[in-house]
Design a protein around this motif. Structure first.
Motif, PDB file in Angstrom:
ATOM      1  N   GLU A 185       7.329  -3.077 -23.503  1.00 40.92           N
ATOM      2  CA  GLU A 185       8.435  -4.048 -23.104  1.00 40.92           C
ATOM      3  C   GLU A 185       7.843  -5.079 -22.217  1.00 40.92           C
ATOM      4  O   GLU A 185       8.201  -6.266 -21.887  1.00 40.92           O
ATOM      5  N   THR A 186       7.005  -4.619 -21.321  1.00 46.51           N
ATOM      6  CA  THR A 186       6.544  -5.515 -20.271  1.00 46.51           C
ATOM      7  C   THR A 186       5.393  -6.558 -21.116  1.00 46.51           C
ATOM      8  O   THR A 186       5.390  -7.775 -20.641  1.00 46.51           O
ATOM      9  N   SER A 230       5.675  -7.473 -24.134  1.00 45.09           N
ATOM     10  CA  SER A 230       6.375  -8.151 -25.070  1.00 45.09           C
ATOM     11  C   SER A 230       7.110  -9.177 -23.764  1.00 45.09           C
ATOM     12  O   SER A 230       7.118 -10.708 -24.541  1.00 45.09           O
ATOM     13  N   HIS A 268      16.043  -4.148 -18.196  1.00 39.84           N
ATOM     14  CA  HIS A 268      15.677  -4.521 -19.597  1.00 39.84           C
ATOM     15  C   HIS A 268      14.218  -4.024 -20.133  1.00 39.84           C
ATOM     16  O   HIS A 268      14.156  -3.786 -21.441  1.00 39.84           O
ATOM     17  N   LEU A 269      13.561  -3.471 -19.259  1.00 41.16           N
ATOM     18  CA  LEU A 269      12.219  -2.738 -19.742  1.00 41.16           C
ATOM     19  C   LEU A 269      12.179  -1.702 -20.205  1.00 41.16           C
ATOM     20  O   LEU A 269      11.504  -1.088 -20.845  1.00 41.16           O
TER      21      LEU A 269
END
Length: 208
Positions: free
Chosen positions: A146-147, A149, A128-129
């Motif tokens: 993404e991390t 977030s 998902h990252l």
């Protein structure tokens, strides 16, 4: 006057003792306790229907191994629903308008789901990252974004929920104060304001 609007968000105290714990436990005392019979009265029937509906909505997308979360999530939903709905009544206190309570509920549950996903399905969780089809030069930046977030998600959602509940209560108090003040001066405007207040109250019930 401005300070009195925010007095409703301060924890009530009795003899210097904060009553926030009592305001959190009192809604649970209103729920019917289990007895020897499955269905005892209309309130128990409503409670059973609510628990069944919440459990079905939460657990349908999950496999059987994820159903172990049903008890804690359903209990949390019923507690929050009771607290938020009772907080709309006059002379009551809504604990979920406190950021400390929302963060205390959000962070452990977020961390538990994150660690459970990393333990059971590490590849899918880490996948998902990085969105599929990302150009190679953008991979390090997107992974970092993404991390970040993912890490700030409980804080962002907790602040958003607190702001929604606080703004709704403030609007209800402001509009009700204006409606009462205009009643003797401009009854027509006061009536229209009251109608707006009723619509806003329906919206706040939905938010709760």
């Amino acid at each position: 006057m401005n300070l009195s609007f925010f007095d409703q968000f301060s924890s009530p105290c009795l003899l210097g003792i904060p009553l926030i714990l009592l305001s959190m436990l009192f809604p649970a005392l209103l729920l019917p306790s289990p007895g020897s019979r499955w269905i005892t009265n209309r309130l128990a029937t409503l409670q059973s229907w609510c628990i069944d509906l919440i459990t079905k909505q939460l657990m349908t997308p999950l496999n059987k191994s994820g159903h172990k979360w049903a008890l804690i999530l359903t209990s949390l939903m019923i507690l929050l629903l009771s607290i938020n709905l009772l907080g709309l009544l006059p002379y009551t206190f809504t604990p979920t308008t406190q950021l400390s309570m929302n963060m205390a509920l959000a962070f452990p549950l977020w961390l538990a789901t994150l660690l459970t996903g990393l333990r059971n399905q590490p590849s899918a969780s880490l996948g998902h990252l990085l969105p599929e089809g990302t150009p190679t030069p953008l991979i390090p930046a997107l992974v970092l974004i993404e991390t970040i977030s993912l890490l700030i998600r409980p804080l962002a959602l907790g602040v958003r929920l607190t702001a929604n509940l606080t703004a709704g209560h403030l609007l209800i108090q402001l509009i009700s104060t204006a409606s009462a003040a205009l009643l003797s001066i401009m009854p027509t405007i006061s009536t229209l304001t009251t109608i707006i207040l009723l619509l806003l109250t329906i919206l706040e019930v939905a938010v709760a």
